[in-house]
Scaffold this motif. Sequence first.
Motif, PDB file in Angstrom:
ATOM      1  N   ARG A 112     -39.232  80.746  67.669  1.00  0.00           N
ATOM      2  CA  ARG A 112     -37.873  81.183  68.004  1.00  0.00           C
ATOM      3  C   ARG A 112     -37.864  82.674  68.326  1.00  0.00           C
ATOM      4  N   TYR A 113     -37.187  83.029  69.386  1.00  0.00           N
ATOM      5  CA  TYR A 113     -37.063  84.387  69.952  1.00  0.00           C
ATOM      6  C   TYR A 113     -38.393  85.129  70.101  1.00  0.00           C
ATOM      7  N   MET A 114     -39.466  84.392  70.411  1.00  0.00           N
ATOM      8  CA  MET A 114     -40.767  85.003  70.683  1.00  0.00           C
ATOM      9  C   MET A 114     -41.063  85.073  72.185  1.00  0.00           C
ATOM     10  N   GLY A 115     -40.046  84.764  73.024  1.00  0.00           N
ATOM     11  CA  GLY A 115     -40.223  84.785  74.465  1.00  0.00           C
ATOM     12  C   GLY A 115     -40.026  86.159  75.069  1.00  0.00           C
ATOM     13  N   TYR A 116     -39.556  86.196  76.309  1.00  0.00           N
ATOM     14  CA  TYR A 116     -39.273  87.479  76.935  1.00  0.00           C
ATOM     15  C   TYR A 116     -38.270  88.245  76.085  1.00  0.00           C
ATOM     16  N   ALA A 117     -38.471  89.541  75.984  1.00  0.00           N
ATOM     17  CA  ALA A 117     -37.617  90.371  75.147  1.00  0.00           C
ATOM     18  C   ALA A 117     -36.240  90.558  75.783  1.00  0.00           C
ATOM     19  N   GLN A 118     -35.352  91.153  75.033  1.00  0.00           N
ATOM     20  CA  GLN A 118     -34.007  91.461  75.505  1.00  0.00           C
ATOM     21  C   GLN A 118     -34.049  92.130  76.882  1.00  0.00           C
ATOM     22  N   GLY A 119     -33.313  91.566  77.824  1.00  0.00           N
ATOM     23  CA  GLY A 119     -33.230  92.153  79.157  1.00  0.00           C
ATOM     24  C   GLY A 119     -34.426  91.887  80.057  1.00  0.00           C
ATOM     25  N   LYS A 120     -35.411  91.102  79.582  1.00  0.00           N
ATOM     26  CA  LYS A 120     -36.631  90.849  80.351  1.00  0.00           C
ATOM     27  C   LYS A 120     -36.694  89.390  80.799  1.00  0.00           C
ATOM     28  N   TYR A 121     -37.296  89.158  81.964  1.00  0.00           N
ATOM     29  CA  TYR A 121     -37.433  87.808  82.497  1.00  0.00           C
ATOM     30  C   TYR A 121     -38.544  87.811  83.538  1.00  0.00           C
ATOM     31  N   PRO A 122     -39.039  86.628  83.941  1.00  0.00           N
ATOM     32  CA  PRO A 122     -40.161  86.603  84.878  1.00  0.00           C
ATOM     33  C   PRO A 122     -39.777  87.125  86.256  1.00  0.00           C
ATOM     34  N   SER A 123     -40.760  87.530  87.018  1.00  0.00           N
ATOM     35  CA  SER A 123     -40.531  87.997  88.387  1.00  0.00           C
ATOM     36  C   SER A 123     -39.819  86.919  89.191  1.00  0.00           C
ATOM     37  N   GLY A 124     -38.730  87.283  89.818  1.00  0.00           N
ATOM     38  CA  GLY A 124     -37.939  86.321  90.572  1.00  0.00           C
ATOM     39  C   GLY A 124     -36.947  85.559  89.727  1.00  0.00           C
ATOM     40  N   GLY A 151     -39.244  81.608  77.340  1.00  0.00           N
ATOM     41  CA  GLY A 151     -37.879  81.676  77.836  1.00  0.00           C
ATOM     42  C   GLY A 151     -37.479  83.087  78.225  1.00  0.00           C
ATOM     43  N   ALA A 152     -36.640  83.196  79.262  1.00  0.00           N
ATOM     44  CA  ALA A 152     -36.141  84.489  79.715  1.00  0.00           C
ATOM     45  C   ALA A 152     -35.230  85.111  78.662  1.00  0.00           C
ATOM     46  N   GLY A 153     -35.292  86.423  78.546  1.00  0.00           N
ATOM     47  CA  GLY A 153     -34.398  87.118  77.649  1.00  0.00           C
ATOM     48  C   GLY A 153     -32.992  87.204  78.222  1.00  0.00           C
ATOM     49  N   GLY A 154     -32.021  87.449  77.352  1.00  0.00           N
ATOM     50  CA  GLY A 154     -30.658  87.713  77.784  1.00  0.00           C
ATOM     51  C   GLY A 154     -30.388  89.205  77.727  1.00  0.00           C
ATOM     52  N   ALA A 155     -29.171  89.589  77.973  1.00  0.00           N
ATOM     53  CA  ALA A 155     -28.840  91.017  77.965  1.00  0.00           C
ATOM     54  C   ALA A 155     -28.993  91.627  76.582  1.00  0.00           C
ATOM     55  N   ASN A 156     -28.866  90.800  75.558  1.00  0.00           N
ATOM     56  CA  ASN A 156     -28.887  91.350  74.202  1.00  0.00           C
ATOM     57  C   ASN A 156     -29.863  90.693  73.237  1.00  0.00           C
ATOM     58  N   TYR A 157     -30.470  89.562  73.645  1.00  0.00           N
ATOM     59  CA  TYR A 157     -31.377  88.876  72.733  1.00  0.00           C
ATOM     60  C   TYR A 157     -32.558  88.281  73.493  1.00  0.00           C
TER      61      TYR A 157
END
Length: 298
Positions: A112-124, A151-157
Amino acid sequence: SSAENWSLGAPTASQVILLDTNSAAAMTWDFDGVNGLPDTVAGWIQTADYTGTVTFPVVYSGAFTNFTVTGDVLIDGGKWTHTANDAAQVYRLRSTIGGDLSIGSSGSINVRYMGYAQGKYPSGGQLGVHGGARGDFTKVYGNVYAPEDIGAGGANYAGGGAVWLEVVGAVEVNGTITANSYETTDGYDDGSSGAGGSIYIRGSSLSGSGKITASASQGTDSGYGASGGRIAIVLTEATTLGFSANSILAYGGNGGATGRSAAAGTVLVKTAVQTYGTLYVNKAARINIHGVANPTTT
């Protein structure tokens, strides 16, 4: 890898690992290919008395790409996880198990919450999007049949992590396997929560009364929900699923306002007699944990 941390000295590849009431502390399996712990062991047992967390710094590319157990794995207590990611997809929990995998009611594999960090997501990609869309954000990614992405991060988590399990024998889950995103209780103006991660399980059969989830958190107030992740279950011998499909979930997150909820991710179940499997896309939002999964494609 320090010998003094182990009753019989630092483990070798031929030994069975036992974590019980005498070893309740959290630990990192610090394989480094030289002086660290081995990337292979003969067996693994965590008793119900063990309450710690074992972190495996398994990487997508590099020296430690897979943790191998040649025999059985029993996780009756405590949990397995992987190292948290940041702006790039570096870490996941990938394990090959030569025997059976059993997770007891007090045990878990939890990224849980070990994916992309807050505000981060894959290219594209986009904030809070993985296995489904989120409003106007529609750049989904990942493989329905063999999901392996965080999973892609959100703006805050942060988003959920990734679990990849290849088991020669049977898989029994009475606890949980979780790749959910961060649970939020506060709403934000845009994309507060991260997307669900990925879970891939290949085994001769799947049984148990637990839960397998790659769901997203809910947004509240004016916040947006994020999309669910992706799960694939591939059975190599069993002709039917001995585990409730209602307990394999990739929910999207509820939004905090009308029009701000996100889509579900995907759950693929393929038995030994199916060519393509059955695809479940559950529209229920994460907050509705009692939603019923409905098969949409076979």
